[in-house]
Design an enzyme around this catalytic site. Structure first.
Site, PDB file in Angstrom:
ATOM      1  N   HIS A 141       0.821  -1.215   0.000  1.00  0.00           N
ATOM      2  CA  HIS A 141       0.000   0.000   0.000  1.00  0.00           C
ATOM      3  C   HIS A 141       0.852   1.261   0.000  1.00  0.00           C
ATOM      4  O   HIS A 141       0.416   2.304  -0.479  1.00  0.00           O
ATOM      5  CB  HIS A 141      -0.909   0.029   1.227  1.00  0.00           C
ATOM      6  CG  HIS A 141      -1.953  -1.048   1.243  1.00  0.00           C
ATOM      7  ND1 HIS A 141      -2.917  -1.175   0.284  1.00  0.00           N
ATOM      8  CD2 HIS A 141      -2.162  -2.065   2.134  1.00  0.00           C
ATOM      9  CE1 HIS A 141      -3.698  -2.209   0.565  1.00  0.00           C
ATOM     10  NE2 HIS A 141      -3.257  -2.775   1.674  1.00  0.00           N
TER      11      HIS A 141
ATOM     12  N   HIS B  94       5.646   7.112   6.464  1.00  0.00           N
ATOM     13  CA  HIS B  94       5.265   6.501   5.183  1.00  0.00           C
ATOM     14  C   HIS B  94       4.850   7.601   4.203  1.00  0.00           C
ATOM     15  O   HIS B  94       4.723   8.765   4.577  1.00  0.00           O
ATOM     16  CB  HIS B  94       4.141   5.474   5.360  1.00  0.00           C
ATOM     17  CG  HIS B  94       2.850   6.068   5.841  1.00  0.00           C
ATOM     18  ND1 HIS B  94       2.487   6.126   7.166  1.00  0.00           N
ATOM     19  CD2 HIS B  94       1.826   6.656   5.164  1.00  0.00           C
ATOM     20  CE1 HIS B  94       1.306   6.703   7.288  1.00  0.00           C
ATOM     21  NE2 HIS B  94       0.892   7.041   6.083  1.00  0.00           N
TER      22      HIS B  94
END
Length: 310
Positions: free
Chosen positions: A84, A113
Site C-alpha cells: 500500500h 510513510h
C-alpha cells in the site's frame, strides 16, 4: 487431535476472511468507495484527509512546534513495501518526540510513510484550496505514555495519535536528503512484506525548512479502519523532490505486480470541524531565555505524556 484440527480450521477461516476483506485504493469491490461497507468508521463524520480552504480556516497563534532527538543518526533504518505504501522505521537510541504547537502532550514517532500519484497532478492526500501535491509524507506518532503503537491503539482517544503531514513539491534538482530512501527503493520494488535495513539517516531529513506555520484539525487514519483518533498537523511549507525521485516511488509494485501508485484517499467532508491555520512563535525570541524555556517545555510535555505531575 480433533481440538487441533478445529483450531486449524478456525485459523484457515480467519485467514480467508482477512484476505477477502482486504482493501485497495481502486474503484472495484474493495476500493475507496466501499471502505465504509467493511470498516464502519470509514463512514463517520471526522474523516481524513480534507481540503484546507482558506475561507473556512480559523487563524490561531501557538507556541512553536518542537521535535526532540530528530537529528540523531539511528542505529538502523528499516524500509518496507507493504503493498500500500513504503514505510520507514527508525531504530534509535533516544526516542523521537513531537510536542508543543498546541499539542497537549508529547508524542513518540512510530513510523514514516508516503503517498504519491501516477503523475505530478496527483499524489497528496490533503489538498490546499483544491491544490494537489505529487507526494505527501506522514510522520505517525502515538502518545508517549504508551510503550508502542499497538498499546496506544488498544486504548484509543480522539488524540491518541498525532500525525505530521509534509507535502513534496516538484523541483528541478534531486533532494539529496531523500537519497538514502530513494536509492533503496529498487531493493523493495518487488518484495512486498520484506523488511530491509538501509543506510541510516536522521528522520529530520524529511522536514521542510520551515515548520512555523501549519494546519491543525481532528481527524482519522486515512486507511482502514479509518479510526478517528488523529490530531493532524500539516506543514504549510513543502520539501523539494525531483521527477526522477518521484519516478523511483512510482516504480514500486503491489503484491500482484501492478504499479504501486495513486495510494491516496480522496478528501472527505469537514462536517463542521474547526480547521486551524496556525502561526507559531518562540518564547525565547521574546525573553532571551532560550535554554530555560526549552528545558521547561520539554519537562512539561514529557511529564504530561507519562502522567507525572511535579
Amino acid at each position: 487431535m480433533y481440538k487441533k484440527m478445529f483450531l486449524l480450521l478456525c485459523l484457515m477461516l480467519e485467514i480467508g476472511m482477512a484476505y477477502s476483506s482486504g482493501w485497495t485504493y481502486g474503484r472495484k469491490e474493495h476500493g475507496v468507495d466501499h471502505w465504509g461497507e467493511e470498516y464502519e468508521e470509514c463512514s463517520h463524520q471526522r474523516q481524513s484527509p480534507i481540503d484546507f480552504n482558506s475561507e473556512e480556516m480559523i487563524p490561531k497563534d501557538e507556541v512553536a512546534l518542537r521535535f526532540l532527538n530528530y537529528n540523531q543518526i539511528p542505529n538502523d533504518v528499516k524500509i518496507l513495501n507493504n503493498g500500500h505504501t513504503v514505510k520507514l522505521e527508525f531504530n534509535v537510541s533516544q526516542p523521537l518526540y513531537m510536542y508543543g504547537g498546541g499539542l497537549w502532550t508529547a508524542y513518540k514517532l512510530a513510523q514514516i510513510h508516503l503517498h504519491w500519484g501516477h503523475d505530478d497532478s496527483s499524489g497528496s492526500e490533503h489538498t490546499v484550496n483544491g491544490k494537489t501535491y505529487p507526494v505527501e509524507i506522514h510522520f505517525v506518532h502515538f502518545k508517549a505514555r504508551f510503550t508502542d503503537l499497538t498499546a496506544a491503539l488498544a486504548d484509543p482517544e480522539p488524540d491518541t495519535l498525532a500525525v505530521l503531514g509534509v507535502f513534496g513539491e516538484l523541483s528541478k534538482d534531486d533532494n539529496m536528503k531523500l537519497a538514502p530512501m530513494i536509492n533503496s527503493l529498487e531493493q523493495v520494488k518487488n518484495k512486498v512484506g520484506t523488511n530491509l535495513k538501509i543506510k541510516p539517516f536522521p528522520a529530520s531529513n524529511f522536514f521542510p525548512k520551515d515548520l512555523s506555520r501549519f494546519y491543525r484539525y481532528e481527524g482519522s487514519l486515512t486507511t482502514p479502519a479509518c479510526n478517528e483518533i488523529v490530531m493532524w498537523t500539516v506543514a504549510q511549507k513543502a520539501i523539494p523532490i525531483s521527477e526522477s525521485q518521484l519516478d523511483a516511488l512510482r516504480s514500486l509494485r503491489e503484491e500482484h505486480g501492478d504499479a504501486l501508485v495513486d495510494n491516496y484517499r480522496p478528501v472527505q467532508p469537514i462536517n463542521g470541524r474547526k480547521i486551524l491555520n496556525v502561526s507559531t512563535y518562540n518564547i525565547e525570541s521574546v525573553s532571551g531565555a532560550s535554554q530555560v524555556y526549552s528545558s521547561v517545555l520539554i519537562t512539561c510535555a514529557l511529564s504530561l505524556a507519562f502522567n507525572k505531575l511535579f
